[in-house]
Design an enzyme around this catalytic site. Sequence first.
Site, PDB file in Angstrom:
ATOM      1  N   SER A   1      56.087  40.015  45.805  1.00 61.41           N
ATOM      2  CA  SER A   1      56.065  40.656  44.507  1.00 61.41           C
ATOM      3  C   SER A   1      54.709  40.598  43.802  1.00 61.41           C
ATOM      4  CB  SER A   1      57.109  40.021  43.594  1.00 61.41           C
ATOM      5  OG  SER A   1      56.756  38.678  43.319  1.00 61.41           O
TER       6      SER A   1
ATOM      7  N   LYS B   1      48.989  37.158  37.150  1.00 58.93           N
ATOM      8  CA  LYS B   1      50.234  37.882  37.399  1.00 58.93           C
ATOM      9  C   LYS B   1      51.016  37.967  36.091  1.00 58.93           C
ATOM     10  CE  LYS B   1      54.267  37.961  40.506  1.00 58.93           C
ATOM     11  NZ  LYS B   1      54.955  37.304  41.636  1.00 58.93           N
TER      12      LYS B   1
ATOM     13  N   SER C   1      56.302  35.807  48.009  1.00 56.87           N
ATOM     14  CA  SER C   1      55.591  36.724  47.107  1.00 56.87           C
ATOM     15  C   SER C   1      54.104  36.456  46.901  1.00 56.87           C
ATOM     16  CB  SER C   1      56.274  36.754  45.741  1.00 56.87           C
ATOM     17  OG  SER C   1      57.466  37.474  45.807  1.00 56.87           O
TER      18      SER C   1
END
Lengths: 95, 484
Positions: free
Chosen positions: B150, B75, B174
């Site tokens: 997210s 990420k 997330s």
Amino acid sequence: MSLDREQVRRIAHLARLHITEQEAAGYAETLSRILGLIEQMNAVDTAGVTPMAHPNEAGLRLRDDKVTETDQREKFQKIAPAVEAGLYLVPKVIE
Amino acid sequence: MFDKTVAELSRALSRKEISSVELTRMYLERIEKYRELNAFITVDPERSMGQARSADARIAKGEGSALTGVPIAQKDIFCADGWLTTCGSKILSNFTAPYDAAVIDRLNRSGAVNLGKTNMDEFAMGSSNETSYYGVVKNPWATDKVPGGSSGGSAAAVAARLAPAATGTDTGGSIRQPASLTNLTGLKPSYGRVSRYGMVAFASSLDQGGPLCRSAEDCALLLNAMAGFDPRDSTSVDEPVPDYTRTLVREIKGLRIGLPKEYFSEGLDPEIAQVVQGAIGEFRKLGAEVVEVSLPNSKLAIPCYYVLAPAEASSNLSRFDGARYGYRASGYKDLLDMYCKTRTEGFGPEVKRRIMIGTYALSAGYYDAYYLKAQQLRRLIAEDFRKAFESCDIIMGPTSPTTAFKIGEKSDDPVAMYLNDIYTVPINLAGLPGMSVPAGFDSRGLPIGLQLIGRYFDEERVLGVAHRYQQVTDWHKHAPKGFS
């Protein structure tokens, strides 16, 4: 609690953001709706409840006051917007 | 080969059936082929292939470990030395990290290959990946739908088999919500289990890194490498890391599963309720005992979270001022103007909204009514879990109130978007481990996740219970059409 445009501009200033006159109306509306959601908190009486700042309540550690970091100024300043002689350059603050 | 789990790839690598160079090249080609998903912000084939060659050398010398040579997508919230690290924001669009986050460092040392940096909601603020400066990510299960957020890029990448596993972060859901929306197995560890060092901070008392994989076994393999004490994170907990793969085999007979009645009330899609009940039925068949529990304050978790998270964010994001790194606006007249222009141009609308809510909640005269009140509620929410765990060993319920929704459907209505995290946020407030596991599909063929919630630092049980479920079901093995 609903916010008006003037309050939105004051909050934006505290947060170091520019908000145009047109944007202020939009932000006043959405921020007021978010505050409406937040104010559902008032449905619960929390008198006397100890605030919880953190899930890990064992407390924060202390460490010995020893130098552990090495000097990496050059590496870190390589990605800076503006540097000179090892210093970060920003607009003049003292006349 | 691209459909294999991390555990399978690990075995193939150690038996030299495939090399890391071959594997890495294969995934990089798939990333290129499915670029329209927009799952990645940065790929750097040269760097990835370099790591793959080192991994192969290590395996040849017999020095490999479980993750050596396994490509893993990261990420874009984790700083990786020499890699562009944008956090999905324009304000970091030119930021090449000068150091490794603890998670990156640990995965590097295990020999894993960084396959690239995945797309995400800007500063992890979102539940649909629509707030990214780099554009929306498409859900491989239905490309007109969001992958959740997210960690939406990580989820889309693993679901579409562009990577066997990815890292994510979870502040209010997330990791778990995108896992649920893309048929993945995702784990948010207990607060303090995985170091936050080098992970761009959103809400420091809630943020936690974790894995997004296609099985509980893979999550255990990644957590083994990611978890552990780190003196550089003041909230890292100094507890030994067990080998999570060793405790995967677990007897379900006699396990007490708590179902919070508040998690099955209004607002839950009936199809999801049915699928979750079906999963509970599987555990009953395995000999689990099901008890009803109550989390009476959970309905206040969203209001509480939307004070605490923005308050912490407004403080954390004050560091982005254009002085030392990242984007700097041009044409400013003085220092204050430089700060304001840089931040105004550098942050997107959702980030600005949250900064302003946080600034307001912390401003003089409002602190007690908002911030203190929210911290008191946080205590009540954490207490609810403590009481519930007196009568059960693990809590189960839905991960998300809906399946994947249409791109654009909720992007103009922040309050509707916030309610996506209604079942995940309480777990972050309490600091507990939470996991989402594939449990079925709705009538449109969209994935549904079952959420597992454990006691503080009881990742072993959560992973083991999920693993047992995956031995008797095959929901986690379903792949989206067009990517297999």
